[in-house]
Design an enzyme around this catalytic site. Structure first.
Site, PDB file in Angstrom:
ATOM      1  N   HIS A  67      -2.220   0.996   7.040  1.00  0.00           N
ATOM      2  CA  HIS A  67      -2.689   0.900   5.652  1.00  0.00           C
ATOM      3  C   HIS A  67      -3.008   2.291   5.128  1.00  0.00           C
ATOM      4  CE1 HIS A  67      -4.111  -1.249   2.173  1.00  0.00           C
ATOM      5  NE2 HIS A  67      -5.222  -0.526   2.180  1.00  0.00           N
ATOM      6  N   HIS A  91      -6.042   1.564  -3.707  1.00  0.00           N
ATOM      7  CA  HIS A  91      -5.008   1.101  -2.779  1.00  0.00           C
ATOM      8  C   HIS A  91      -4.525  -0.282  -3.180  1.00  0.00           C
ATOM      9  CE1 HIS A  91      -7.843  -1.509  -0.210  1.00  0.00           C
ATOM     10  NE2 HIS A  91      -8.590  -1.008  -1.178  1.00  0.00           N
ATOM     11  N   CYS A 127       0.811  -1.225   0.000  1.00  0.00           N
ATOM     12  CA  CYS A 127       0.000   0.000   0.000  1.00  0.00           C
ATOM     13  C   CYS A 127       0.840   1.268   0.000  1.00  0.00           C
ATOM     14  CB  CYS A 127      -0.991  -0.005   1.163  1.00  0.00           C
ATOM     15  SG  CYS A 127      -0.257   0.026   2.812  1.00  0.00           S
TER      16      CYS A 127
END
Length: 116
Positions: free
Chosen positions: A69, A81, A19
């Site tokens: 994240h 993402h 990510c």
């Protein structure tokens, strides 16, 4: 061009990325050099309220670790993402229960170049 690219922890190319590597790579196209991890990326830019998001804002989530994240807001309550090993780079909604529950904060990098 990155949609569907596989997830790879520590990766930063279309052959595989995580990510924060994905976010770092996208912002490199705009000559903005970001730190490597989601946690580090969460400490730059200006914090913005969820109801004031604009395209390009970074979204941070508590997943397996605090601020572990990150994704990029693309409008219409959606973000892109590098999701997971099974899902790769994809678009999801902030309304998805998993992400809605884990959303922590958003930051805006536009106009903040001096702090990067």
């Amino acid at each position: 061009g990155f949609l569907g690219a596989p997830y790879r922890l520590g990766g930063a190319s279309v052959k595989g990325l995580d990510c924060s590597g994905f976010v770092k790579k996208i912002y490199q196209f705009f000559n903005i050099d970001l730190p490597r991890t989601a946690f580090e990326q969460s400490h730059i830019g200006l914090r913005v309220a969820r109801n004031e998001l604009i395209e390009g804002d970074l979204l941070f989530f508590n997943t397996r670790r605090k601020l572990g994240h990150v994704g990029i807001y693309i409008g219409n309550n959606e973000f892109v993402h590098a999701s997971s090993r099974k899902r790769g780079v994809r678009i999801d909604s902030l309304d998805t229960p998993y992400f809605n529950k884990r959303f922590v904060k958003a930051v805006r990098l536009k106009g903040c170049d001096e702090g990067l």
